[in-house]
Design a protein around this motif. Structure first.
Motif, PDB file in Angstrom:
ATOM      1  N   ARG A 184       0.891  -1.283   0.074  1.00 44.95           N
ATOM      2  CA  ARG A 184      -0.003  -0.034   0.186  1.00 44.95           C
ATOM      3  C   ARG A 184       0.751   1.137   0.066  1.00 44.95           C
ATOM      4  NH1 ARG A 184      -2.971  -3.237   4.194  1.00 44.95           N
ATOM      5  NH2 ARG A 184      -4.988  -4.270   3.348  1.00 44.95           N
ATOM      6  N   LEU A 185       0.225   2.461  -0.283  1.00 41.00           N
ATOM      7  CA  LEU A 185       0.878   3.434  -0.264  1.00 41.00           C
ATOM      8  C   LEU A 185       0.421   4.421   0.886  1.00 41.00           C
ATOM      9  CD1 LEU A 185       2.277   6.056  -2.161  1.00 41.00           C
ATOM     10  CD2 LEU A 185       0.213   6.769  -2.936  1.00 41.00           C
ATOM     11  N   TYR A 186       1.225   5.076   1.389  1.00 45.28           N
ATOM     12  CA  TYR A 186       0.949   5.896   2.571  1.00 45.28           C
ATOM     13  C   TYR A 186       1.246   7.265   2.413  1.00 45.28           C
ATOM     14  CZ  TYR A 186       0.869   8.069   7.249  1.00 45.28           C
ATOM     15  OH  TYR A 186       0.579   8.675   8.329  1.00 45.28           O
ATOM     16  N   LEU A 187       0.307   8.336   2.872  1.00 44.71           N
ATOM     17  CA  LEU A 187       0.629   9.758   2.608  1.00 44.71           C
ATOM     18  C   LEU A 187      -0.039  10.319   3.921  1.00 44.71           C
ATOM     19  CD1 LEU A 187       0.933  12.267   0.842  1.00 44.71           C
ATOM     20  CD2 LEU A 187      -1.524  12.015   0.025  1.00 44.71           C
ATOM     21  N   ASP A 188       1.009  11.125   4.527  1.00 43.84           N
ATOM     22  CA  ASP A 188       0.652  11.668   5.861  1.00 43.84           C
ATOM     23  C   ASP A 188      -0.402  12.783   5.856  1.00 43.84           C
ATOM     24  OD1 ASP A 188       2.194  14.497   6.206  1.00 43.84           O
ATOM     25  OD2 ASP A 188       3.324  13.004   5.121  1.00 43.84           O
ATOM     26  N   ASP A 189      -1.144  13.031   6.744  1.00 40.45           N
ATOM     27  CA  ASP A 189      -2.243  13.906   6.850  1.00 40.45           C
ATOM     28  C   ASP A 189      -1.802  15.373   6.225  1.00 40.45           C
ATOM     29  OD1 ASP A 189      -3.831  12.033   7.698  1.00 40.45           O
ATOM     30  OD2 ASP A 189      -3.852  12.854   9.930  1.00 40.45           O
ATOM     31  N   LYS A 190      -0.737  15.841   6.758  1.00 47.54           N
ATOM     32  CA  LYS A 190      -0.005  17.192   6.275  1.00 47.54           C
ATOM     33  C   LYS A 190       0.263  17.239   4.786  1.00 47.54           C
ATOM     34  CE  LYS A 190       3.076  20.960   7.743  1.00 47.54           C
ATOM     35  NZ  LYS A 190       3.346  21.328   6.338  1.00 47.54           N
ATOM     36  N   SER A 191       0.903  16.076   4.296  1.00 48.43           N
ATOM     37  CA  SER A 191       1.122  16.090   2.915  1.00 48.43           C
ATOM     38  C   SER A 191      -0.156  16.084   2.105  1.00 48.43           C
ATOM     39  CB  SER A 191       2.284  15.228   2.656  1.00 48.43           C
ATOM     40  OG  SER A 191       3.406  14.957   3.361  1.00 48.43           O
ATOM     41  N   ASP A 233      -1.800  19.307   1.888  1.00 48.53           N
ATOM     42  CA  ASP A 233      -0.889  20.458   1.076  1.00 48.53           C
ATOM     43  C   ASP A 233      -0.966  20.179  -0.325  1.00 48.53           C
ATOM     44  OD1 ASP A 233       1.005  22.324   0.434  1.00 48.53           O
ATOM     45  OD2 ASP A 233       2.759  21.023   0.908  1.00 48.53           O
ATOM     46  N   LEU A 234      -0.960  18.694  -0.762  1.00 50.00           N
ATOM     47  CA  LEU A 234      -1.208  18.486  -2.227  1.00 50.00           C
ATOM     48  C   LEU A 234      -2.726  18.797  -2.559  1.00 50.00           C
ATOM     49  CD1 LEU A 234       0.693  15.096  -2.345  1.00 50.00           C
ATOM     50  CD2 LEU A 234       1.387  17.322  -3.420  1.00 50.00           C
ATOM     51  N   LYS A 235      -3.757  18.373  -1.853  1.00 48.08           N
ATOM     52  CA  LYS A 235      -4.907  18.626  -2.207  1.00 48.08           C
ATOM     53  C   LYS A 235      -5.229  20.226  -2.384  1.00 48.08           C
ATOM     54  CE  LYS A 235      -7.640  14.753  -0.117  1.00 48.08           C
ATOM     55  NZ  LYS A 235      -8.672  14.294   0.776  1.00 48.08           N
ATOM     56  N   PHE A 236      -5.148  20.927  -1.248  1.00 46.70           N
ATOM     57  CA  PHE A 236      -5.678  22.367  -1.204  1.00 46.70           C
ATOM     58  C   PHE A 236      -4.360  23.490  -1.442  1.00 46.70           C
ATOM     59  CE2 PHE A 236      -8.478  19.584   1.369  1.00 46.70           C
ATOM     60  CZ  PHE A 236      -9.679  19.178   0.656  1.00 46.70           C
ATOM     61  N   GLY A 237      -3.541  22.881  -1.261  1.00 49.68           N
ATOM     62  CA  GLY A 237      -2.232  23.895  -1.269  1.00 49.68           C
ATOM     63  C   GLY A 237      -1.857  23.987  -3.038  1.00 49.68           C
ATOM     64  N   ARG A 238      -2.088  22.781  -3.483  1.00 49.47           N
ATOM     65  CA  ARG A 238      -1.434  22.706  -4.879  1.00 49.47           C
ATOM     66  C   ARG A 238      -2.504  22.680  -6.180  1.00 49.47           C
ATOM     67  NH1 ARG A 238       3.376  18.573  -7.267  1.00 49.47           N
ATOM     68  NH2 ARG A 238       2.879  19.057  -9.396  1.00 49.47           N
ATOM     69  N   PHE A 239      -3.287  21.461  -5.734  1.00 51.18           N
ATOM     70  CA  PHE A 239      -4.177  21.154  -7.023  1.00 51.18           C
ATOM     71  C   PHE A 239      -5.409  21.699  -6.824  1.00 51.18           C
ATOM     72  CE2 PHE A 239      -1.334  17.362  -6.574  1.00 51.18           C
ATOM     73  CZ  PHE A 239      -0.441  17.667  -7.887  1.00 51.18           C
ATOM     74  N   ALA A 284       5.399  11.876   0.345  1.00 42.32           N
ATOM     75  CA  ALA A 284       5.320  12.887   1.307  1.00 42.32           C
ATOM     76  C   ALA A 284       5.741  14.269   0.616  1.00 42.32           C
ATOM     77  CB  ALA A 284       6.361  12.643   2.365  1.00 42.32           C
ATOM     78  N   VAL A 285       5.289  15.380   0.809  1.00 43.04           N
ATOM     79  CA  VAL A 285       5.658  16.684   0.318  1.00 43.04           C
ATOM     80  C   VAL A 285       7.245  16.935   0.847  1.00 43.04           C
ATOM     81  CG1 VAL A 285       5.431  19.207   0.298  1.00 43.04           C
ATOM     82  CG2 VAL A 285       3.487  17.521   0.270  1.00 43.04           C
ATOM     83  N   THR A 286       7.912  17.050  -0.072  1.00 40.38           N
ATOM     84  CA  THR A 286       9.430  17.463   0.286  1.00 40.38           C
ATOM     85  C   THR A 286       9.872  18.767   0.327  1.00 40.38           C
ATOM     86  OG1 THR A 286      10.070  17.286  -1.951  1.00 40.38           O
ATOM     87  CG2 THR A 286      10.117  15.285  -0.689  1.00 40.38           C
ATOM     88  N   GLN A 287       8.985  19.577  -0.640  1.00 45.91           N
ATOM     89  CA  GLN A 287       9.226  21.084  -0.338  1.00 45.91           C
ATOM     90  C   GLN A 287       8.013  21.892  -0.294  1.00 45.91           C
ATOM     91  OE1 GLN A 287      12.009  22.750  -3.681  1.00 45.91           O
ATOM     92  NE2 GLN A 287      12.958  20.667  -3.625  1.00 45.91           N
ATOM     93  N   PRO A 288       7.630  22.224   0.937  1.00 45.89           N
ATOM     94  CA  PRO A 288       6.391  22.891   1.380  1.00 45.89           C
ATOM     95  C   PRO A 288       6.137  24.106   0.480  1.00 45.89           C
ATOM     96  CG  PRO A 288       7.185  22.108   3.194  1.00 45.89           C
ATOM     97  CD  PRO A 288       8.349  21.951   2.281  1.00 45.89           C
ATOM     98  N   GLU A 289       7.177  24.714   0.064  1.00 45.32           N
ATOM     99  CA  GLU A 289       6.738  25.956  -0.451  1.00 45.32           C
ATOM    100  C   GLU A 289       6.288  25.893  -1.968  1.00 45.32           C
ATOM    101  OE1 GLU A 289       9.607  25.348   1.118  1.00 45.32           O
ATOM    102  OE2 GLU A 289       9.461  26.476   2.684  1.00 45.32           O
ATOM    103  N   GLU A 290       6.893  24.914  -2.865  1.00 43.57           N
ATOM    104  CA  GLU A 290       6.655  24.573  -4.248  1.00 43.57           C
ATOM    105  C   GLU A 290       5.546  23.351  -4.198  1.00 43.57           C
ATOM    106  OE1 GLU A 290       9.784  24.749  -2.986  1.00 43.57           O
ATOM    107  OE2 GLU A 290      10.171  26.731  -3.794  1.00 43.57           O
ATOM    108  N   HIS A 291       5.245  22.835  -3.007  1.00 42.90           N
ATOM    109  CA  HIS A 291       4.337  21.585  -2.984  1.00 42.90           C
ATOM    110  C   HIS A 291       4.761  20.519  -3.764  1.00 42.90           C
ATOM    111  CE1 HIS A 291       1.707  24.591  -1.032  1.00 42.90           C
ATOM    112  NE2 HIS A 291       1.685  25.393  -2.095  1.00 42.90           N
ATOM    113  N   THR A 292       6.157  20.354  -3.834  1.00 45.51           N
ATOM    114  CA  THR A 292       6.577  19.053  -4.558  1.00 45.51           C
ATOM    115  C   THR A 292       6.652  17.811  -3.473  1.00 45.51           C
ATOM    116  OG1 THR A 292       8.676  19.745  -4.114  1.00 45.51           O
ATOM    117  CG2 THR A 292       7.892  20.464  -6.002  1.00 45.51           C
TER     118      THR A 292
END
Length: 768
Positions: free
Chosen positions: A512-519, A522-528, A600-608
């Protein structure tokens, strides 16, 4: 039916034309809705359900999210909702892209159905054609519905509210037992369909509204005795509707009892999306605080939760009825109870929608049952929206060409509106820092006000003249165009090929894939997906590749995360605890969960983000020794200790043989012979007695057969499944066979037959 001004009935064409016009760019260009829940919930769920049906499985279980989760019991899947079967037909013909496109088609049909039902209700109340269509457009094209269109189950549910009210009105008018039985059967069918439509909150608010409506309708005809009789008949129809929906309600109730909302939602969660009081201004200017369709929304919370616009003219007409509530103005006395009810419901609904912004809802949350069941009190605004839409019908019915003081007042209003337009423009020029949404919304509202004034001055005196019919067309077109413009851009779409890949019927065995809550957030509502701007930020394929739950279903990939509204409580507690751990301390927990990839998000500023492999994860594992606990709390504490200290034990909630020589290594072989959603076949060989654990969530209805003997699945490691094994080679068949399946299905059939019999009994002439 010919489209001609000479037939006022043809105004009804507008009830389907404007919903179609609003979504025509999506439907005619081969696109599908994508922003938010269409891509993250509804389309993946239904895609998975169809793939399982096509493979000969009934879609009872989702193996791809949350380490396993109920699928049919997921209320918003709405598997048994008959109009939704069109989606599976389309998927059978053209695959998931066609099914995704069909969601928009079904959405348009429900908006038209809501409008037509409202118009029929207004007709039953004794009002004319124009009143019927204005009310129908005001409700069906309201921003309450259109801005929420991506929440398909909300629209499906809300569309049945006017029909339920209509059946109650017809029930109140019947004088023979046979005819009342027919209306009761029709009411039960409508309630049953609403209960099957997939949104518990909107359905509950609708049924509350309908129950109160029945008391008023009964009292208006025969006083309190009539009120009690009609309320009782309405309750009976609702109960029969619940029986019809048993096949869905019973599994959903089981899930609710097992879920994180088993007792009540937390206070903070319940108060989320309380209606922001300043958004009452959007009754006349929907984009006063910006609009995410234009990328400039800056108001509180999400735009759609507080969206209430029903059109400038309808809201003005609704408020014009205030003078009719208590004074006799030539209106039929029987209308005043309805007017008073509608205004009362509008006021009560608005107060409840304010949530934490007044002391009322917090008091009800703490002391009155059902008020602690849902989040987003703002959704109570469905009461003001339907009430004001119906009040607008009374307003237009009573509207006459202004004369005397009314004419003088209207003529004075025109230069005031022109001054507002000029003043807003000058303010924008002189104060560049002012929010642009203030300016363009004010100017647009004033321009619409001028058009309303023009329509009022052009109203013919003779109601039955051809000129009046042409004027009625202009009024209805104005209302529809106003609402279509307000709803434009609220539901972004992309090519339906976004949904091109088919899901698998079972979970892949690789992990399975795991994605922590913060990431994940961040991906949902910070980037996309940005609440302030619905416009495309980057390629939607990038959203797909990010594997945000539940997008993983589209590729048949397993995710430990789950974006379902109801999730098993033990799963929820587990995931919340894991999210608090550091990346290093989280590793043994992830291995226990069968996770082999960590995103996981590696660079929060760029949401990468990046995806890293995790070695050592096992979905199935054999333990020679166990630790037994008496309850959930003790099991959770022991599980934490075992995982954190690296103890090679399984924690079992119950009693049994703890095992001996626990430090000796076992020689075990586990081979997966079949891995489907509801059936798993294992070939296991062990050299000593012990316990087999499965990193899938424990849930009622799962059973195990070991060499033909049924064995109870135990709660292992607090949240997972375990079963005892003796030394030797075993064939293990693990199946999901919920006890409620056939009884609930039969109960629904019985309820449906009763309602149909009552319905056709009422249609039969008493002399036949």
């Amino acid at each position: 039916m010919r489209f001609t001004f000479r037939r006022a009935r043809s105004l009804y064409h507008l009830l389907w034309f404007f919903p179609f016009l609003l979504f025509a760019p999506t439907l005619l260009s081969g696109k599908a809705l994508v922003w938010g829940t269409p891509a993250l919930q509804f389309i993946p769920w239904r895609m998975l359900a169809w793939e399982q049906i096509r493979s000969g499985l009934w879609p009872l279980w989702n193996p791809l999210n949350g380490m396993g989760a109920p699928l049919l019991a997921n209320y918003q899947l709405a598997l048994y909702y008959p109009p939704g079967w069109l989606l599976y037909l389309l998927q059978a013909i053209g695959g998931t892209p066609w099914m995704a496109w069909g969601h928009t088609l079904l959405l348009v049909a429900h908006l038209a159905w809501a409008g037509y039902g409202t118009a029929c209700l207004v007709k039953q109340l004794g009002l004319g054609e124009l009143a019927q269509v204005v009310a129908g457009l005001a409700f069906s094209m309201s921003e309450y519905l259109v801005a929420r269109a991506g929440f398909f189950s909300m629209i499906w549910s809300a569309a049945w509210l006017p029909w339920i009210l209509l059946l109650i009105e017809k029930l109140a008018m019947e004088t023979t037992a046979r005819r009342r039985a027919g209306r009761l059967g029709g009411l039960a069918l409508c309630v049953g369909l609403q209960l099957l439509s997939g949104h518990a909150q909107i359905t509950w608010y609708s049924l509350l509204f309908a129950g109160i409506w029945s008391v008023t309708a009964g009292w208006a005809g025969r006083g309190w005795r009539g009120a009690a009789a009609l309320a009782g008949q309405t309750a009976l129809g609702m109960a029969l509707g619940a029986v019809i929906a048993s096949a869905q309600l019973i599994p959903t109730f089981e899930l609710l009892q097992q879920s994180q909302r088993a007792s009540a939602v937390s206070y903070d969660f319940a108060m989320t999306y309380s209606f922001w009081p300043w958004r009452f201004l959007t009754l006349i200017a929907p984009s006063f605080f910006g609009n995410p369709a234009y990328g400039d929304y800056w108001g509180y919370a999400s735009y759609w939760e507080d969206a209430i616009y029903i059109g400038l003219l309808p809201v003005g007409l609704a408020f014009s009825t205030l003078r009719m509530v208590w004074k006799r103005t030539g209106e039929a006395p029987s209308r005043q109870p309805r007017l008073r009810l509608l205004w009362a419901m509008a006021l009560v609904g608005a107060i409840l929608a304010l949530g934490k912004n007044t002391p009322v809802f917090p008091f009800l949350y703490r002391h009155i049952p059902t008020f602690d069941m849902f989040q987003a009190p703002a959704r109570y605004m469905i009461w003001p929206v339907i009430s004001l839409s119906l009040l607008a019908a009374y307003g237009i019915e009573n509207c006459r060409r202004p004369s005397g003081k009314a004419l003088k007042g209207l003529r004075k209003t025109i230069p005031i509106l022109m001054a507002v337009i000029f003043g807003a423009g000058m303010t924008w020029f002189m104060i560049p820092s002012i929010k642009s949404s203030f300016i363009y919304s004010t100017i647009l509202a004033a321009l619409l006000g001028l058009l309303v004034a023009w329509l009022a001055l052009k109203q013919p005196l003779e109601v039955t003249s051809p000129a009046h019919q042409r004027w009625a067309w202009w009024v209805a077109l104005f209302v529809g165009m106003d609402l279509a413009a307000a709803g434009y851009g609220q539901n972004p779409a992309t090519s339906m090929q976004f949904y091109s890949d088919a899901a698998q019927t079972g979970a892949p065995s690789e992990g399975r894939l795991y994605l922590d809550d913060k990431s994940e957030y961040d991906l949902k509502f910070g980037r996309f997906l940005r609440f302030s701007d619905y416009r495309q930020q980057e390629s939607w394929n990038a959203v797909r590749q990010a594997q945000i739950p539940n997008l993983n279903i589209l590729d048949g990939q397993s995710s430990a995360n789950n974006f379902d509204p109801l999730r098993p409580a033990r799963y929820e507690n587990w995931m919340l605890y894991v999210s608090t751990l550091s990346a290093e301390n989280r590793i043994p927990w992830l291995k226990t969960m069968g996770v082999d990839r960590v995103e996981a998000v590696t660079q929060p500023e760029e949401h990468t983000y990046a995806v890293q492999p995790l070695a050592g994860a096992e979905r199935f594992r054999f333990y020679p020794c166990a630790i037994f606990t008496d309850n959930a709390d003790e099991s959770w504490n022991e599980t934490q200790r075992v995982i954190q200290d690296g103890i090679d034990r399984i924690v079992i909630e119950g009693s049994g043989d703890a095992g001996v020589n626990c430090d000796l290594q076992s020689d075990d072989k586990i081979s997966i012979q079949l891995d489907q959603a509801t059936r798993i076949v294992l070939d296991v060989e062990v050299n000593r007695a012990g316990w087999l654990t499965m990193a899938d969530i424990w849930y009622p209805g799962w059973q195990a057969d070991i060499d033909g003997q049924t064995v109870e699945l135990a709660k292992a490691n607090y949240a997972f499944r375990g079963l005892p094994l003796q030394a030797g080679r075993h064939t293990i068949i693990i199946t999901y066979r919920p006890a409620w399946f056939w009884p609930s299905f039969v109960l629904s059939l019985i309820g449906l037959m009763m309602a149909v019999i009552l319905f056709f009994l009422g249609r039969k002439h008493p002399t036949q």
